[in-house]
Design an enzyme around this catalytic site. Structure first.
Site, mmCIF file in Angstrom:
data_model
loop_
_atom_site.group_PDB
_atom_site.id
_atom_site.type_symbol
_atom_site.label_atom_id
_atom_site.label_comp_id
_atom_site.label_asym_id
_atom_site.label_seq_id
_atom_site.Cartn_x
_atom_site.Cartn_y
_atom_site.Cartn_z
ATOM 1 N N GLY A 352 0.921 -1.253 -0.029
ATOM 2 C CA GLY A 352 0.144 -0.047 -0.043
ATOM 3 C C GLY A 352 0.713 1.341 0.015
ATOM 4 N N ASP A 466 6.619 -10.287 7.448
ATOM 5 C CA ASP A 466 7.088 -9.584 6.336
ATOM 6 C C ASP A 466 8.327 -8.642 7.100
ATOM 7 O OD1 ASP A 466 7.185 -8.902 3.775
ATOM 8 O OD2 ASP A 466 5.620 -7.069 4.002
#
Ligand SMILES: *[C@@H]1O[C@H](CO)[C@@H](O)[C@H](O)[C@H]1NC(C)=O
Ligand SMILES: *[C@@H]1O[C@H](CO)[C@@H](O)[C@H](O)[C@H]1NC(C)=O
Ligand SMILES: *[C@@H]1O[C@H](CO)[C@@H](O)[C@H](O)[C@H]1NC(C)=O
Ligand SMILES: *[C@@H]1O[C@H](CO)[C@@H](O)[C@H](O)[C@H]1NC(C)=O
Ligand SMILES: *[C@@H]1O[C@H](CO)[C@@H](O)[C@H](O)[C@H]1NC(C)=O
Ligand SMILES: *[C@@H]1O[C@H](CO)[C@@H](O)[C@H](O)[C@H]1NC(C)=O
Length: 659
Positions: A352, A466
């Protein structure tokens, strides 16, 4: 006299031949006997289908028209049309996609597969030196390149981020309504790509094969192609597969410079690859319920949309009441960022865009991440997890304050870190100063402490999923803080995580993840190993090599260790320090963390002991660490590797786990 006439006639013929060769025009109704230039896994099948990829993952294939086309310095108009079909490995699943391209070279050997579509690589992606124009048909959503969804068509100039893109489909001539097309449905489709040099406009039109060309194009983009294209260019198709294989076929193709492409004679085209019937019945079983579900999914949001179509519309449901304190209003976030102005954009990529903002009442400085979140499915659990993560408190974690939810979108509100993310300090091309070893070691230890807290010290197990330099942020004292919990999952101690989608970043994904789909603290440890290598070497875990292959940092470090030249792989900025022993220890620990066998990896508790308390590493035998991560990543021979090496590995794992 006669001679003169002959000479004149000859010159005339020559001129006609030359002038004609300027206006390239061709039609392939099937490719049998064609002289296209192929590379990668591309081939022409016996029935005349051009097959760019062949149901194998991580591959690319190209087909070039053999001679270059003179577009001229003021790019001439052109038009091309082709018929294609994508065949997924299993019904519905497959990637990555295909592109029609115009390129200055017919040597795309350094371009990479998967998300790079066989057109670009990590080095040249986005650069104007590419001189590449492409129309992509992309079936994997890559948020880093702002892909709309996993089924879109885009106009791309020098980059994987499309200049314009739309969901795959067409506008019906009669009703004017938009009709979706599913690229991965094993249906044959036709495309027209046209460029008008007078209006400087590119048009792309898609339709199911057999239907006449829709009047309204799917994409129309005003752009002067002469800015990008050189005088003489190659044209062709590129295709790539990622983790999920597929086959991409072109069935017919025509092209004309400075005119309308001849129509393709559909009756002369070879038969498209057949769908196997076993799959067909399965398709029906899957398609019928999903058509119904799709109906519901489409109608419900439309209904909701119509009721809430005003500027600050958000989604708020009954179950969210309990999360009230963690919910931000969209209006506040909108104000905080001056309407999500480009000026406040801190970064885009991964999953994003991130904006800086100042909350209206509290004047708190925050970082707001906008993530697209398509499905409602699992939303409640996801929000519950966001709220749980909001309760995490550790000085090496970036605090998550709360969230806001809109149509198809989720906004996560984090504490703002003034010094930005670590990757900006590691890679050149940024204005940030380089970090010395003392600073880097402190950051590594900080992130390790944060991870230990997530894995073992909090009330639930949190797997971050992540970990990488771009998700490590630096606070005002240059402490490393792990941020971005958008992919994190939580579960109770003593249990295991559910099987989920494999998410994360290439180069940080533990090999067992792709096999089992189960994230665990040890998959985080694997990524942490890759992260430490990144910090010590100042290189990304996977980089493109000269031949378009991937260079995997773990393999490189292992190779240097074997050769006794570990110091050579260290970031040149660090080589002056006296801490070379400490640096080598971190390199070896990284290799242990990034071990392909989860059982051989240390836990974060052990990692902390090695890093913080100077506890000596177990005696690692470099010969028994004899693996190639590249081979494993490419899933080649991984099973045989496990069988032949597991006996040697157990000694390491008992050593490191037992101590
Ligand atoms: C795909 O093509 C490559 C190279 O031509 C070949 O090695 C491989 O076996 C093929 N795979 C399949 C599944 O046909
Ligand atoms: C692709 O290959 C896989 C594994 O070999 C096989 O199961 C699948 O049926 C193949 N798909 C198609 C469409 O040929
Ligand atoms: C293509 O480019 C690569 C790297 O630039 C080079 O090594 C290779 O020889 C080239 N191939 C051909 C066929 O020219
Ligand atoms: C669009 O095209 C231009 C080329 O002029 C490029 O510089 C720009 O970054 C492109 N990308 C987007 C997303 O607009
Ligand atoms: C380029 O070609 C178009 C169409 O032929 C023409 O309208 C335009 O003036 C030309 N531009 C230049 C700079 O020559
Ligand atoms: C394109 O076609 C038009 C009309 O057919 C012609 O006048 C023009 O010279 C052509 N341009 C080029 C670059 O061939």
């Amino acid at each position: 006299m006669f001679m003169k006439t002959y000479a004149f006639a000859f010159l005339l013929l020559l001129c006609i031949a030359l002038c004609a060769s300027q206006d390239v025009e061709f039609t392939f109704n099937g490719f049998t006997g064609s002289n296209l230039m192929l590379d990668g896994v591309a081939s022409i099948e016996s029935n005349g289908l051009l097959r760019l990829t062949n149901n194998t993952s991580q591959k690319k294939g190209h087909a070039f028209y053999p001679s270059p086309v003179r577009f001229g310095s003021n790019t001439s108009s052109f038009s091309t049309t082709f018929v294609f079909v994508f065949v997924p490995e299993k019904s519905g699943i497959g990637g990555q996609g295909m592109a029609f391209f115009i390129s200055p070279t017919n040597n795309l050997s350094t371009a990479m597969a998967a998300e790079y579509l066989g057109l670009f690589n990590e080095e040249n992606e986005g650069k104007s030196t590419n001189h590449i124009f492409a129309v992509e048909f992309d079936t994997i959503q890559n948020e880093e390149y702002e892909d709309k969804n996993n089924n879109h068509v885009g106009i791309n100039i020098n980059s994987l981020t499309s200049n314009q893109s739309e969901f795959a489909g067409y506008y019906d001539d009669d009703s004017g309504s938009f009709q979706n097309l599913n690229l991965m449905s094993h249906k044959t489709m036709q495309v027209w790509v046209e460029y008008e040099s007078e209006d400087k406009e590119i048009k792309v039109t898609l339709s199911p094969v057999g239907k006449s060309k829709p009047n309204k194009p799917l994409l129309s983009y005003k752009f002067d192609l002469s800015v990008v294209l050189k005088d003489t260019m190659y044209i062709g198709f590129s295709s790539s597969t990622g983790s999920f294989p597929a086959s991409h076929y072109v069935i017919g193709w025509s092209f004309k410079l400075n005119g309308t492409a001849p129509s393709i004679d559909l009756s002369k085209l070879p038969d498209p690859p057949r769908r196997n019937t076993k799959e067909l019945s399965k398709v029906l079983k899957i398609v019928l319920p999903s058509v119904f579900a799709g109906f519901v999914l489409i109608c419900v949001p439309i209904f909701i949309y119509m009721r809430r179509q005003f500027k600050y519309a958000e989604l708020l449901e009954d179950w969210e009441v309990e999360f009230g304190p963690h919910r931000f209003s969209y209006k506040d976030l909108h104000q905080a960022t001056n309407g999500f102005k480009e000026k406040e954009l801190l970064g885009a990529g991964g999953f994003g865009r991130v904006y800086r903002g100042v909350l209206p009442v509290s004047k708190l400085e925050v970082a707001i991440k906008r993530v697209s979140h398509g499905s409602k499915q699992g939303m409640k659990q996801f929000i519950a997890e966001v709220v749980s993560i909001g309760r995490l408190r550790h000085r090496n974690l970036v605090q998550l304050f709360g969230y806001c939810r809109r149509r198809g979108e989720l906004l996560l509100v984090y504490d703002y870190m003034p010094n930005g993310s670590l990757d900006q300090y590691l890679y050149s091309g940024h204005e940030k100063p380089t970090l010395n070893w003392i600073q880097r070691f402190k950051i590594i230890k900080g992130v390790a402490a944060g991870l230990l807290y997530l894995h073992e010290e909090w009330e639930q197990v949190v797997v971050h999923r992540d970990i990488k330099a771009s998700n490590v942020l630096l606070d005002s004292e240059l402490n490393g803080r792990l941020g971005d919990f958008g992919l994190a999952i939580l579960y109770d101690h003593g249990t295991e995580a559910d099987i989920t989608n494999v998410v994360g970043t290439m180069g940080y994904l533990a090999p067992e993840l792709t096999r089992t789909g189960k994230a665990s603290p040890l998959t985080d440890v694997f990524a942490f190993g890759a992260f430490m290598l990144e910090v010590v070497c100042g290189r990304r875990p996977v980089e493109p090599g000269a031949q378009g292959e991937r260079i995997v940092l773990v393999d490189l470090v292992l190779e240097h260790w074997k050769q006794g030249s570990l110091a050579d792989i260290v970031d040149p900025q660090l080589r002056e320090t006296f801490a070379i022993e400490e640096i080598e220890m971190v390199l070896k620990l990284s290799l242990l963390c990034s071990h392909p066998l989860p059982g051989a990896r240390p836990t974060m508790q052990q990692v902390m002991q090695y890093l913080d308390c100077g506890k000596p590493l177990p005696d690692l035998m470099v010969s028994s660490m004899n693996y190639s991560m590249l081979a494993i990543l490419q899933n080649e021979g991984f099973d045989s590797f496990v069988m032949s090496y597991s006996s040697q590995m157990t000694s390491i794992s008992t050593q490191s786990v037992g101590t």
